[in-house]
Motif scaffolding. Structure first.
Motif, short mmCIF file in Angstrom:
data_model
loop_
_atom_site.label_atom_id
_atom_site.label_comp_id
_atom_site.label_asym_id
_atom_site.label_seq_id
_atom_site.Cartn_x
_atom_site.Cartn_y
_atom_site.Cartn_z
N GLY A 77 -49.78 6.29 -59.32
CA GLY A 77 -49.71 5.01 -60.03
C GLY A 77 -48.65 4.07 -59.52
O GLY A 77 -48.32 3.09 -60.20
N ASN A 78 -48.12 4.32 -58.35
CA ASN A 78 -47.12 3.44 -57.75
C ASN A 78 -47.85 2.32 -57.01
O ASN A 78 -48.06 2.38 -55.80
CB ASN A 78 -46.21 4.20 -56.78
CG ASN A 78 -45.44 5.29 -57.47
OD1 ASN A 78 -45.14 5.19 -58.65
ND2 ASN A 78 -45.12 6.35 -56.74
N LEU A 79 -48.21 1.28 -57.73
CA LEU A 79 -49.07 0.25 -57.16
C LEU A 79 -48.38 -0.57 -56.08
O LEU A 79 -48.99 -0.92 -55.07
CB LEU A 79 -49.59 -0.67 -58.26
CG LEU A 79 -50.51 0.00 -59.28
CD1 LEU A 79 -50.95 -1.00 -60.33
CD2 LEU A 79 -51.71 0.62 -58.60
N LEU A 80 -47.12 -0.90 -56.27
CA LEU A 80 -46.42 -1.73 -55.29
C LEU A 80 -46.33 -1.02 -53.94
O LEU A 80 -46.65 -1.61 -52.91
CB LEU A 80 -45.02 -2.10 -55.81
CG LEU A 80 -44.23 -3.06 -54.94
CD1 LEU A 80 -44.96 -4.39 -54.83
CD2 LEU A 80 -42.85 -3.28 -55.52
N THR A 81 -45.95 0.24 -53.95
CA THR A 81 -45.88 1.01 -52.70
C THR A 81 -47.26 1.21 -52.11
O THR A 81 -47.43 1.15 -50.88
CB THR A 81 -45.20 2.37 -52.95
OG1 THR A 81 -43.94 2.16 -53.57
CG2 THR A 81 -45.00 3.13 -51.66
N MET A 82 -48.25 1.42 -52.96
CA MET A 82 -49.62 1.58 -52.48
C MET A 82 -50.10 0.32 -51.76
O MET A 82 -50.65 0.39 -50.66
CB MET A 82 -50.55 1.89 -53.65
CG MET A 82 -51.99 2.10 -53.25
SD MET A 82 -53.10 2.16 -54.67
CE MET A 82 -53.18 0.42 -55.09
N PHE A 83 -49.86 -0.85 -52.36
CA PHE A 83 -50.28 -2.09 -51.73
C PHE A 83 -49.49 -2.37 -50.45
O PHE A 83 -50.03 -2.91 -49.48
CB PHE A 83 -50.18 -3.27 -52.69
CG PHE A 83 -51.25 -3.26 -53.74
CD1 PHE A 83 -52.58 -3.14 -53.41
CD2 PHE A 83 -50.91 -3.38 -55.08
CE1 PHE A 83 -53.57 -3.13 -54.37
CE2 PHE A 83 -51.89 -3.37 -56.05
CZ PHE A 83 -53.22 -3.25 -55.69
N TRP A 84 -48.22 -2.02 -50.44
CA TRP A 84 -47.39 -2.21 -49.26
C TRP A 84 -47.92 -1.37 -48.10
O TRP A 84 -48.10 -1.87 -46.99
CB TRP A 84 -45.94 -1.86 -49.59
CG TRP A 84 -45.00 -2.04 -48.46
CD1 TRP A 84 -44.52 -3.21 -47.95
CD2 TRP A 84 -44.42 -1.01 -47.67
NE1 TRP A 84 -43.68 -2.96 -46.90
CE2 TRP A 84 -43.60 -1.62 -46.71
CE3 TRP A 84 -44.52 0.38 -47.69
CZ2 TRP A 84 -42.89 -0.89 -45.77
CZ3 TRP A 84 -43.80 1.10 -46.75
CH2 TRP A 84 -43.00 0.46 -45.81
N CYS A 85 -48.20 -0.08 -48.36
CA CYS A 85 -48.75 0.79 -47.32
C CYS A 85 -50.14 0.31 -46.90
O CYS A 85 -50.48 0.35 -45.71
CB CYS A 85 -48.84 2.23 -47.82
SG CYS A 85 -47.26 3.04 -48.02
N GLY A 86 -50.92 -0.16 -47.85
CA GLY A 86 -52.25 -0.67 -47.54
C GLY A 86 -52.21 -1.90 -46.66
O GLY A 86 -53.03 -2.05 -45.74
N SER A 87 -51.26 -2.78 -46.90
CA SER A 87 -51.19 -4.00 -46.08
C SER A 87 -50.77 -3.67 -44.65
O SER A 87 -51.30 -4.27 -43.70
CB SER A 87 -50.21 -5.01 -46.71
OG SER A 87 -48.90 -4.52 -46.67
#
Length: 133
Positions: A105-115
């Motif tokens: 549920g760590n959305l910020l880190t998930m989106f950062w890695c995804g970008s």
């Protein structure tokens, strides 16, 4: 907190860098759409080269010699290998971290890695057009 200082500092440096590129290309009468596309392509290539730059820096600090390959000439110069092994391992690592952060549920880190992962995929698909642009 020192973390906030680093975040603010990185935002200021990035803003100055992007605005200087924008101003430089605007002075050359380049269109705004092309400027934004150039900044995005530059950011994607930079994010893709992070592991290569990191390994090169570590080797330099350890005083390890580099072996430079001869650059291709003529017709083979047009073809550029899309990614090195470092970038493939980096992409796999980012995707694994992305999945773990999605599960936690760590959305910020998930989106950062995804970008960053998307920038690597973008570079691997469009590297010949970006480099020869």
């Amino acid at each position: 907190d020192f973390g906030y200082v680093l975040i603010i500092l990185s935002i200021v440096i990035t803003t100055l860098y992007v605005s200087s590129i924008y101003k430089s290309l605007t002075n050359r009468y380049v269109g705004k759409y092309l400027i934004m596309r150039s900044i995005g392509s530059s950011a994607a290539v930079t994010a893709t080269l992070l592991p290569t730059i990191f390994v090169g820096t570590i080797k330099a600090l350890l005083l390890r010699r580099f072996r430079y390959n001869i650059t291709p000439k003529g017709s083979s110069e047009k073809f550029v290998k899309s990614l090195s092994n470092y970038e493939y391992f980096y992409l796999i690592y980012l995707l694994i971290i992305l999945v773990f952060n999605a599960l936690l549920g760590n959305l910020l880190t998930m989106f950062w890695c995804g970008s960053i992962a998307l920038s690597i995929v973008y570079t691997s698909i469009r590297v010949n057009k970006v480099v020869n642009y």
